[in-house]
Design a protein around this motif. Structure first.
Motif, mmCIF file in Angstrom:
data_model
loop_
_atom_site.group_PDB
_atom_site.id
_atom_site.type_symbol
_atom_site.label_atom_id
_atom_site.label_comp_id
_atom_site.label_asym_id
_atom_site.label_seq_id
_atom_site.Cartn_x
_atom_site.Cartn_y
_atom_site.Cartn_z
ATOM 1 N N THR A 149 -21.798 -17.821 63.882
ATOM 2 C CA THR A 149 -22.666 -17.425 64.974
ATOM 3 C C THR A 149 -22.943 -15.833 65.154
ATOM 4 N N SER A 202 -26.744 -17.925 69.571
ATOM 5 C CA SER A 202 -26.730 -17.266 68.446
ATOM 6 C C SER A 202 -28.031 -16.452 68.110
ATOM 7 N N PHE A 234 -27.728 -19.929 62.894
ATOM 8 C CA PHE A 234 -26.122 -20.062 62.738
ATOM 9 C C PHE A 234 -26.140 -20.803 61.242
#
Length: 168
Positions: free
Chosen positions: A109, A138, A142
């Motif tokens: 992330t 994030s 991710f």
């Protein structure tokens, strides 16, 4: 107008109005409602693509997130397929991630890299696990990467945060 005439006028109007109001037509269905379709078993997860670049440079996997309020689950389904790549479902006090991933999987992330252990295609994280917040917050994407080279690079959308909040 005297009292007798007023009682007669209103005394007759009220029952007539109630009788007219009670004459509403009740629609009858033309055909019986269709039977619900039988629920099919969950299809097997699709095989994972092998990445060729770093997770931040890769294109996000084509598809969309779907949220099901009844099962409190978010599912990422690739474009042109019915098999989900990743499912995040509230299961008791945690969130169960289901995919074709196995073993120790790297979670990447914008906040950093973590490890998630997938046994038999699933992993369960406590609902307050900080890794879930790292996924939800994030920046745009991710990635989940297996040691064998398979990877998922998924867009971060509201459905992820919703299933996390529903489980908390």
């Amino acid at each position: 107008m005297d009292r007798q005439a007023m009682w007669t006028r209103y005394g007759l109007m009220v029952p007539v109005m109630l009788a007219v109001a009670g004459c509403a037509a009740v629609p009858t269905p033309a055909a019986p409602p269709p039977q619900p379709a039988p629920v099919a078993a969950a299809p097997a997860p699709a095989p994972l693509p092998t990445p060729s670049r770093g997770w931040e440079e890769r294109a996000v996997d084509a598809g969309s997130w779907r949220y099901d309020a009844g099962s409190r689950a978010a599912t990422f389904v690739p474009t042109g397929s019915a098999n989900p790549l990743l499912t995040m479902a509230c299961s008791g006090g945690g969130i169960r991630l289901t995919s074709a991933l196995t073993g120790d999987v790297s979670l990447r992330t914008s906040a950093g890299t973590d490890q998630i252990r997938f046994d038999g295609g699933s992993a369960t994280l406590p609902s307050r696990d900080p890794r879930l917040d790292r996924i939800a917050f994030s920046r745009g994407r991710f990635a989940l990467e297996t040691p064998g080279g398979g990877a998922l690079t998924l867009a971060v959308q509201a459905e992820i945060g919703r299933v996390i909040e529903d489980c908390r």
